[in-house]
Scaffold this motif. Structure first.
Motif, PDB file in Angstrom:
ATOM      1  N   GLU A 270       8.001  27.452 -13.609  1.00 63.14           N
ATOM      2  CA  GLU A 270       7.895  28.558 -14.483  1.00 63.14           C
ATOM      3  C   GLU A 270       7.695  27.774 -15.720  1.00 63.14           C
ATOM      4  N   PRO A 271       7.100  28.399 -17.034  1.00 59.05           N
ATOM      5  CA  PRO A 271       6.740  27.887 -18.224  1.00 59.05           C
ATOM      6  C   PRO A 271       7.703  26.907 -18.686  1.00 59.05           C
ATOM      7  N   GLY A 272       7.419  25.763 -19.448  1.00 61.04           N
ATOM      8  CA  GLY A 272       8.531  24.955 -19.768  1.00 61.04           C
ATOM      9  C   GLY A 272       9.254  24.057 -19.024  1.00 61.04           C
ATOM     10  N   THR A 273       8.960  24.081 -17.739  1.00 57.67           N
ATOM     11  CA  THR A 273       9.550  23.206 -16.668  1.00 57.67           C
ATOM     12  C   THR A 273       8.837  22.101 -16.593  1.00 57.67           C
ATOM     13  N   ALA A 274       9.645  20.844 -16.323  1.00 50.74           N
ATOM     14  CA  ALA A 274       9.067  19.821 -15.889  1.00 50.74           C
ATOM     15  C   ALA A 274      10.214  19.044 -15.218  1.00 50.74           C
ATOM     16  N   LEU A 275       9.487  18.156 -14.275  1.00 50.45           N
ATOM     17  CA  LEU A 275      10.252  17.331 -13.127  1.00 50.45           C
ATOM     18  C   LEU A 275       9.893  16.064 -13.091  1.00 50.45           C
ATOM     19  N   THR A 276      11.326  15.523 -12.782  1.00 47.53           N
ATOM     20  CA  THR A 276      11.383  14.033 -12.478  1.00 47.53           C
ATOM     21  C   THR A 276      11.878  13.860 -11.185  1.00 47.53           C
ATOM     22  N   LEU A 277      11.313  12.660 -10.524  1.00 47.67           N
ATOM     23  CA  LEU A 277      11.771  12.329  -9.085  1.00 47.67           C
ATOM     24  C   LEU A 277      12.072  10.820  -9.234  1.00 47.67           C
ATOM     25  N   ASN A 278      12.512  10.235 -10.529  1.00 47.88           N
ATOM     26  CA  ASN A 278      12.899   8.952 -10.541  1.00 47.88           C
ATOM     27  C   ASN A 278      14.348   8.770  -9.846  1.00 47.88           C
ATOM     28  N   ALA A 279      15.187   9.836  -9.677  1.00 49.97           N
ATOM     29  CA  ALA A 279      16.457   9.705  -8.949  1.00 49.97           C
ATOM     30  C   ALA A 279      16.341   9.380  -7.261  1.00 49.97           C
ATOM     31  N   LEU A 280      14.794   9.510  -6.963  1.00 48.11           N
ATOM     32  CA  LEU A 280      14.558   9.377  -5.515  1.00 48.11           C
ATOM     33  C   LEU A 280      13.232   8.368  -5.274  1.00 48.11           C
TER      34      LEU A 280
ATOM     35  N   ALA B 230       0.890  -1.224  -0.035  1.00 49.30           N
ATOM     36  CA  ALA B 230       0.070  -0.041   0.037  1.00 49.30           C
ATOM     37  C   ALA B 230       0.915   1.313  -0.005  1.00 49.30           C
ATOM     38  N   ALA B 231       1.922   0.999   0.599  1.00 48.81           N
ATOM     39  CA  ALA B 231       2.944   2.175   0.744  1.00 48.81           C
ATOM     40  C   ALA B 231       3.506   2.610  -0.488  1.00 48.81           C
ATOM     41  N   ILE B 232       3.837   1.486  -1.337  1.00 50.90           N
ATOM     42  CA  ILE B 232       4.277   1.559  -2.753  1.00 50.90           C
ATOM     43  C   ILE B 232       3.509   2.160  -3.637  1.00 50.90           C
ATOM     44  N   ARG B 233       2.238   1.807  -3.363  1.00 51.35           N
ATOM     45  CA  ARG B 233       1.291   2.329  -4.432  1.00 51.35           C
ATOM     46  C   ARG B 233       1.081   3.751  -4.198  1.00 51.35           C
ATOM     47  N   ALA B 234       1.046   4.133  -2.799  1.00 52.97           N
ATOM     48  CA  ALA B 234       0.823   5.486  -2.591  1.00 52.97           C
ATOM     49  C   ALA B 234       1.948   6.384  -3.359  1.00 52.97           C
ATOM     50  N   VAL B 235       3.379   5.795  -3.123  1.00 55.56           N
ATOM     51  CA  VAL B 235       4.379   6.584  -3.658  1.00 55.56           C
ATOM     52  C   VAL B 235       4.109   6.775  -5.153  1.00 55.56           C
ATOM     53  N   GLU B 236       3.763   5.855  -5.870  1.00 56.52           N
ATOM     54  CA  GLU B 236       3.319   5.702  -7.315  1.00 56.52           C
ATOM     55  C   GLU B 236       2.434   6.533  -7.571  1.00 56.52           C
ATOM     56  N   ALA B 237       1.329   6.769  -7.020  1.00 58.05           N
ATOM     57  CA  ALA B 237       0.120   7.765  -6.999  1.00 58.05           C
ATOM     58  C   ALA B 237       0.819   8.788  -7.005  1.00 58.05           C
ATOM     59  N   ALA B 238       1.784   9.294  -6.102  1.00 52.92           N
ATOM     60  CA  ALA B 238       2.285  10.572  -5.985  1.00 52.92           C
ATOM     61  C   ALA B 238       3.177  11.133  -7.128  1.00 52.92           C
ATOM     62  N   ALA B 239       4.030  10.240  -7.390  1.00 52.56           N
ATOM     63  CA  ALA B 239       5.299  10.668  -8.355  1.00 52.56           C
ATOM     64  C   ALA B 239       5.633   9.866  -9.498  1.00 52.56           C
ATOM     65  N   SER B 240       4.795   8.672  -9.679  1.00 52.81           N
ATOM     66  CA  SER B 240       5.496   7.825 -10.830  1.00 52.81           C
ATOM     67  C   SER B 240       5.238   8.326 -12.139  1.00 52.81           C
ATOM     68  N   LEU B 241       6.165   8.841 -13.120  1.00 57.44           N
ATOM     69  CA  LEU B 241       5.722   9.068 -14.282  1.00 57.44           C
ATOM     70  C   LEU B 241       5.458   8.256 -15.289  1.00 57.44           C
ATOM     71  N   LEU B 242       5.295   6.978 -14.924  1.00 52.95           N
ATOM     72  CA  LEU B 242       4.593   5.899 -15.939  1.00 52.95           C
ATOM     73  C   LEU B 242       3.181   6.169 -15.590  1.00 52.95           C
ATOM     74  N   ARG B 243       2.711   6.627 -14.534  1.00 57.81           N
ATOM     75  CA  ARG B 243       1.225   6.583 -14.415  1.00 57.81           C
ATOM     76  C   ARG B 243       0.762   8.315 -14.768  1.00 57.81           C
ATOM     77  N   PRO B 244       0.073   8.237 -15.814  1.00 51.85           N
ATOM     78  CA  PRO B 244      -0.364   9.779 -16.312  1.00 51.85           C
ATOM     79  C   PRO B 244      -1.397  10.317 -15.079  1.00 51.85           C
ATOM     80  N   ASP B 245      -1.844   9.836 -14.340  1.00 53.47           N
ATOM     81  CA  ASP B 245      -2.709  10.175 -13.242  1.00 53.47           C
ATOM     82  C   ASP B 245      -1.963  10.518 -12.130  1.00 53.47           C
ATOM     83  N   SER B 246      -0.734  10.281 -12.017  1.00 54.11           N
ATOM     84  CA  SER B 246      -0.096  10.594 -10.633  1.00 54.11           C
ATOM     85  C   SER B 246      -0.031  12.126 -10.459  1.00 54.11           C
TER      86      SER B 246
END
Length: 326
Positions: A175-185, A75-91
């Motif tokens: 700012e416009p044009g910015t995008a984030l990844t947290l895959n390093a964390l 359940a903790a894993i799924r919560a982290v995915e829901a927060a920040a997985s770029l594999l999920r368009p609904d995150s």
């Protein structure tokens, strides 16, 4: 900085001599036999997460508590995915990248992003969560058998910068044009969250693999956990072994997702150039938290061994293992 998923396995898990015996005698059945000699039951559960396979192993005297702990861990894993997985368009992170802002962000997202921005500050931007726009640039060029054109690379690098992000508990804005990844964390943070869930259930012996690793207690036979570090050029063999292993460990390497056959161009980017750092093949960091180990391993890949050691020295209790380019 690292960008999207890391599909291959990077390290070999050893549970002391007992795990070698368990493998020879039949894997899970032998592992359970080792635990039963100590009056313990054991459970292992695996599932897809973060574009790979996550696996949780626990041991203890109370079988229902083990099952409940594994439920809580996933359940903790799924919560982290829901927060920040770029594999999920609904995150939450995917929605933030599309809109440029996010109100009432989930706690997992704000925790990871706050850590990312602090590490960016500490490393003068060598670690930077805004490298996400480099990923499509490199992947699309690689699909054509090419490298990005210099002008296109410069244009994307101009959109990178951790100061382009504003974070409060109530809102994230970019700012416009910015995008984030947290895959390093994200996998290190997930290991933290899982281990916290297991501790809350009273689990004393556990091994967590979310793509990064965490361990507490001992292996089923009562001996310490050990963790093998894969050789980045022969990933079926070990370059080193961490023994005993407790706490958390993360590895960043040039061999997980490559854009060139010689692995000079890969999924870890230097935010200043938009290209991959060239000095190291892999870095493994151990730390008291998975989040810290994960972030430091990526930062060290960009900084190189000398500056990386200086960075890690500022975090008590951490160790590093560097492997240079072959």
């Amino acid at each position: 900085m690292r960008s999207p998923p890391r599909p291959a396995r990077r390290r070999v898990l050893l549970g002391a001599a007992g795990l070698a015996a368990a493998t020879a005698l039949g894997g899970t059945a032998a592992f359970r036999a080792l635990a039963s000699r100590r009056g313990l039951a054991t459970r292992t559960r695996a599932g897809l997460a973060f574009g790979t396979v996550a696996a949780l192993t626990v041991a203890g005297p109370d079988e229902p508590a083990l099952d409940a702990a594994l439920d809580d861990g996933f359940a903790a894993i799924r919560a982290v995915e829901a927060a920040a997985s770029l594999l999920r368009p609904d995150s939450a992170l995917s929605r933030l990248n599309r809109a440029g802002y996010l109100d009432a962000p989930p706690a997992d997202l704000t925790a990871m992003l706050a850590f990312a921005l602090d590490l960016a500050r500490r490393t003068d931007g060598a670690f930077d969560p805004t490298v996400q726009p480099l990923w499509p640039l490199w992947s699309e060029a690689s699909a054509r058998g090419e490298k990005p054109e210099a002008a296109a690379l410069r244009a994307v690098v101009a959109r990178i910068g951790w100061r382009r992000v504003r974070l409060t508990p109530e809102r994230i804005a970019m700012e416009p044009g910015t995008a984030l990844t947290l895959n390093a964390l994200i996998q290190g943070h997930a290991a933290d969250r899982v281990m916290a869930a297991l501790r809350a259930r009273g689990i004393e012996d556990a091994f967590v693999d979310t793509g990064e690793f965490g361990a507490r207690g001992t292996h089923a036979d009562g001996t310490p956990w050990r963790l093998g570090i894969a050789d980045p050029r022969r990933t079926e063999t070990l370059a080193a072994v961490i023994a005993p292993f407790t706490g958390f460990a993360a590895t960043s390497g040039d061999y997980q997702m490559c854009f060139s056959a010689d692995r000079a161009d890969h999924h870890i980017f230097d935010p200043a150039t938009g290209r991959s750092p060239r000095d190291l093949s892999s870095v493994t960091v151990t730390a008291e938290s998975g989040l810290l180990a994960d972030g430091l391993s990526t930062a060290c890949m960009v900084l190189g061994a000398a500056r990386g050691r200086d960075l890690v020295a500022g975090f008590p209790g951490c160790t590093t293992h560097f492997i240079g380019k072959a």
